[in-house]
Design a protein around this motif. Structure first.
Motif, PDB file in Angstrom:
ATOM      1  N   ILE A 275     -65.130  28.689  22.121  1.00 27.45           N
ATOM      2  CA  ILE A 275     -64.594  29.067  20.813  1.00 27.45           C
ATOM      3  C   ILE A 275     -65.102  28.098  19.740  1.00 27.45           C
ATOM      4  O   ILE A 275     -64.609  28.085  18.622  1.00 27.45           O
ATOM      5  CB  ILE A 275     -63.050  29.068  20.810  1.00 27.45           C
ATOM      6  N   GLY A 276     -66.108  27.282  20.097  1.00 25.37           N
ATOM      7  CA  GLY A 276     -66.557  26.235  19.191  1.00 25.37           C
ATOM      8  C   GLY A 276     -67.962  26.430  18.653  1.00 25.37           C
ATOM      9  O   GLY A 276     -68.756  27.211  19.180  1.00 25.37           O
ATOM     10  N   SER A 277     -68.244  25.705  17.591  1.00 21.96           N
ATOM     11  CA  SER A 277     -69.580  25.616  17.007  1.00 21.96           C
ATOM     12  C   SER A 277     -70.038  24.169  17.171  1.00 21.96           C
ATOM     13  O   SER A 277     -69.463  23.253  16.577  1.00 21.96           O
ATOM     14  CB  SER A 277     -69.545  26.003  15.525  1.00 21.96           C
ATOM     15  N   MET A 278     -71.064  23.940  17.973  1.00 25.20           N
ATOM     16  CA  MET A 278     -71.429  22.594  18.384  1.00 25.20           C
ATOM     17  C   MET A 278     -72.238  21.844  17.328  1.00 25.20           C
ATOM     18  O   MET A 278     -73.147  22.394  16.715  1.00 25.20           O
ATOM     19  CB  MET A 278     -72.225  22.641  19.701  1.00 25.20           C
ATOM     20  N   HIS A 279     -71.890  20.552  17.160  1.00 26.11           N
ATOM     21  CA  HIS A 279     -72.587  19.671  16.226  1.00 26.11           C
ATOM     22  C   HIS A 279     -72.810  18.306  16.885  1.00 26.11           C
ATOM     23  O   HIS A 279     -72.051  17.912  17.778  1.00 26.11           O
ATOM     24  CB  HIS A 279     -71.772  19.459  14.947  1.00 26.11           C
ATOM     25  N   PHE A 280     -73.841  17.604  16.433  1.00 25.48           N
ATOM     26  CA  PHE A 280     -73.977  16.180  16.713  1.00 25.48           C
ATOM     27  C   PHE A 280     -73.481  15.438  15.474  1.00 25.48           C
ATOM     28  O   PHE A 280     -73.735  15.879  14.343  1.00 25.48           O
ATOM     29  CB  PHE A 280     -75.431  15.795  16.986  1.00 25.48           C
ATOM     30  N   VAL A 281     -72.779  14.333  15.685  1.00 25.92           N
ATOM     31  CA  VAL A 281     -72.270  13.580  14.550  1.00 25.92           C
ATOM     32  C   VAL A 281     -72.383  12.084  14.817  1.00 25.92           C
ATOM     33  O   VAL A 281     -72.133  11.625  15.935  1.00 25.92           O
ATOM     34  CB  VAL A 281     -70.800  13.968  14.237  1.00 25.92           C
ATOM     35  N   ARG A 282     -72.801  11.345  13.800  1.00 29.89           N
ATOM     36  CA  ARG A 282     -72.850   9.876  13.860  1.00 29.89           C
ATOM     37  C   ARG A 282     -72.032   9.350  12.692  1.00 29.89           C
ATOM     38  O   ARG A 282     -72.420   9.518  11.533  1.00 29.89           O
ATOM     39  CB  ARG A 282     -74.292   9.374  13.782  1.00 29.89           C
ATOM     40  N   PHE A 283     -70.909   8.718  12.989  1.00 27.92           N
ATOM     41  CA  PHE A 283     -70.033   8.221  11.936  1.00 27.92           C
ATOM     42  C   PHE A 283     -70.492   6.863  11.398  1.00 27.92           C
ATOM     43  O   PHE A 283     -70.063   6.461  10.320  1.00 27.92           O
ATOM     44  CB  PHE A 283     -68.601   8.125  12.444  1.00 27.92           C
ATOM     45  N   GLY A 284     -71.345   6.163  12.148  1.00 30.11           N
ATOM     46  CA  GLY A 284     -71.920   4.928  11.650  1.00 30.11           C
ATOM     47  C   GLY A 284     -73.171   5.220  10.831  1.00 30.11           C
ATOM     48  O   GLY A 284     -73.622   6.359  10.724  1.00 30.11           O
ATOM     49  N   SER A 285     -73.753   4.163  10.264  1.00 33.72           N
ATOM     50  CA  SER A 285     -74.931   4.348   9.407  1.00 33.72           C
ATOM     51  C   SER A 285     -76.193   3.728   9.988  1.00 33.72           C
ATOM     52  O   SER A 285     -77.258   3.836   9.385  1.00 33.72           O
ATOM     53  CB  SER A 285     -74.667   3.731   8.023  1.00 33.72           C
ATOM     54  N   GLN A 286     -76.084   3.100  11.173  1.00 31.25           N
ATOM     55  CA  GLN A 286     -77.233   2.441  11.776  1.00 31.25           C
ATOM     56  C   GLN A 286     -77.775   3.256  12.951  1.00 31.25           C
ATOM     57  O   GLN A 286     -77.055   4.046  13.562  1.00 31.25           O
ATOM     58  CB  GLN A 286     -76.856   1.029  12.247  1.00 31.25           C
ATOM     59  N   ALA A 287     -79.029   3.025  13.280  1.00 26.86           N
ATOM     60  CA  ALA A 287     -79.664   3.764  14.371  1.00 26.86           C
ATOM     61  C   ALA A 287     -78.986   3.487  15.705  1.00 26.86           C
ATOM     62  O   ALA A 287     -78.990   4.328  16.600  1.00 26.86           O
ATOM     63  CB  ALA A 287     -81.149   3.399  14.439  1.00 26.86           C
ATOM     64  N   SER A 288     -78.413   2.295  15.852  1.00 25.96           N
ATOM     65  CA  SER A 288     -77.776   1.907  17.112  1.00 25.96           C
ATOM     66  C   SER A 288     -76.350   2.432  17.247  1.00 25.96           C
ATOM     67  O   SER A 288     -75.748   2.320  18.319  1.00 25.96           O
ATOM     68  CB  SER A 288     -77.757   0.383  17.232  1.00 25.96           C
ATOM     69  N   ASP A 289     -75.791   2.998  16.192  1.00 26.76           N
ATOM     70  CA  ASP A 289     -74.423   3.515  16.258  1.00 26.76           C
ATOM     71  C   ASP A 289     -74.373   4.772  17.129  1.00 26.76           C
ATOM     72  O   ASP A 289     -75.324   5.561  17.147  1.00 26.76           O
ATOM     73  CB  ASP A 289     -73.905   3.833  14.854  1.00 26.76           C
ATOM     74  N   PRO A 290     -73.269   4.967  17.847  1.00 27.63           N
ATOM     75  CA  PRO A 290     -73.201   6.086  18.802  1.00 27.63           C
ATOM     76  C   PRO A 290     -73.183   7.454  18.122  1.00 27.63           C
ATOM     77  O   PRO A 290     -72.679   7.613  17.012  1.00 27.63           O
ATOM     78  CB  PRO A 290     -71.881   5.824  19.540  1.00 27.63           C
ATOM     79  N   ILE A 291     -73.762   8.408  18.833  1.00 28.11           N
ATOM     80  CA  ILE A 291     -73.731   9.812  18.409  1.00 28.11           C
ATOM     81  C   ILE A 291     -72.802  10.549  19.360  1.00 28.11           C
ATOM     82  O   ILE A 291     -72.867  10.371  20.580  1.00 28.11           O
ATOM     83  CB  ILE A 291     -75.143  10.430  18.445  1.00 28.11           C
TER      84      ILE A 291
END
Length: 382
Positions: A275-291
């Motif tokens: 029932i979902g629409s899938m997205h990738f999200v990164r709440f940090g601003s650096q390349a090393s921050d988790p997705i």
């Protein structure tokens, strides 16, 4: 440990195997190219945020537990207990269904969901809850736990009179294969009707999002996304995950099909697991921050900017897992039964078993067993 000769040989084989699979890496790099211009900067917003977490029996299993009792407990991020039930793999599922559907418990979340979906037994709700002794899985309490979490979520959305715009956060994607037939999609339609009704009558927006730390699609494409810099450094970002990428990562196409029947659906299985629409999200601003992988309700995908904007502030405050929604982490802490609470429940279990024995000599043996299971030294030096 490996001896030096074996370690050298293994390192060579690792490198050789990696080189042999270079075409797979090239393929993954090419596949994520479709997302290069799809990332969107998240703009901060504010709204009320509620999280739901159902703790599993493994986390809430007592040390002394001859009957394998498991405590299913659904909590929110404010520490409010939304549902609690003690079960064991030996629990009669017909009696359990009757307990949830009892007229004396009109507010029971699972009972409400069962009634609204026209289910009289737990097997009618989920094919994994079969009460037949020959077909009954010892792992059914985990399925039951997930059903309880979905039921609490359903009850919250369909019965609460919201006083403000609210974002409900689920630990996990908005996908499930535990429901019978198309009941999962039927539940979704009822949820959307309730959301639309709240918007019309109270002028309040209610959103639902599911967040997962680990998914097959993220595991497959995380390296390629980093190499291709799909999420550039500098800002929190999100991007919808193309259907083609999901199709490559998941074996079952019905797991990624939208809950809306497609025009060319002839010959295909009706939607029932997603029932979902899938997205990738990164709440940090650096390349090393988790997705992370996130699911928005299918009909709310157009509100992605608002939903992720509302979640941003909570994720930035995330601890101990950085940039993971703090509300989820708090709800998880509340859901675990530990410390004095677990000691009290364990002692109650032991007392109940002791009473069942009846004979004084057997009760004395039971008392000795309880001392053996008690780690007194760890308590003394804790």
């Amino acid at each position: 440990m490996f001896d030096p000769e074996s370690l050298t040989r293994l390192r060579e084989e690792v490198r050789e195997t990696t080189v042999q699979n270079r075409r797979l890496l090239e393929r993954l790099l090419a596949e994520v190219e479709v997302m290069r211009d799809a990332s969107v900067r998240i703009q901060p917003r504010t709204t009320t945020s509620i999280s739901l977490v159902a703790s599993d029996g493994g986390n809430n299993r007592a040390e002394f537990n001859p009957f394998e009792l498991q405590i299913v407990r659904v909590m929110d991020s404010h520490g409010v207990e939304l549902m609690t039930k003690v079960v064991s793999p030996h629990t009669d599922l017909e009696e359990l269904a009757e307990w949830h559907l009892s007229p004396t418990r009109p507010d029971d979340p699972l009972g409400l969901l069962m009634r609204d979906l026209g289910c009289r037994t737990l097997y009618e709700l989920s094919p994994m809850l079969n009460n037949d002794p020959e077909k009954k899985s010892p792992g059914w309490p985990l399925v039951y736990r997930d059903l309880c979490e979905w039921a609490v979520l359903y009850q919250l959305i369909t019965t609460t009179r919201w006083g403000s715009d609210t974002l409900i956060v689920r630990d996990g994607l908005l996908r499930s294969k535990i429901f019978q037939g198309d009941l999962f999609v039927q539940m979704y339609r009822r949820i959307m009707e309730a959301i639309e009704g709240t918007k019309r009558s109270r002028r309040r927006d209610v959103y639902l999002v599911g967040i997962a730390k680990h998914t097959e699609v993220l595991q497959r494409y995380s390296t390629a996304m980093s190499v291709q810099q799909i999420f550039p450094v500098g800002h929190p970002l999100y991007a919808p995950v193309p259907y083609a990428l999901q199709k490559e990562a998941y074996k079952w196409p019905e797991y990624i099909r939208s809950p809306v029947v497609e025009e060319d659906a002839e010959g295909k299985e009706d939607p029932k697991f997603n029932i979902g629409s899938m997205h990738f999200v990164r709440f940090g601003s650096q390349a090393s921050d988790p997705i992370w992988t996130a699911d928005l309700l299918h009909d709310q995908a157009g509100d992605a900017q608002k939903i992720f904007g509302c979640l941003l502030g909570d994720a930035v405050e995330g601890f101990p897992v950085p940039f993971y929604p703090l509300c989820l982490q708090r709800a998880d802490e509340y859901a675990h039964v530990v410390g004095l609470d677990m000691d009290i429940l364990r002692d109650e279990l032991a007392s109940a078993v002791r009473d069942l024995l009846g004979d004084a000599k057997r009760q004395q043996i039971m008392d000795g067993l309880m001392l053996a299971y008690s780690d007194i030294a760890s308590r003394r030096y804790a």
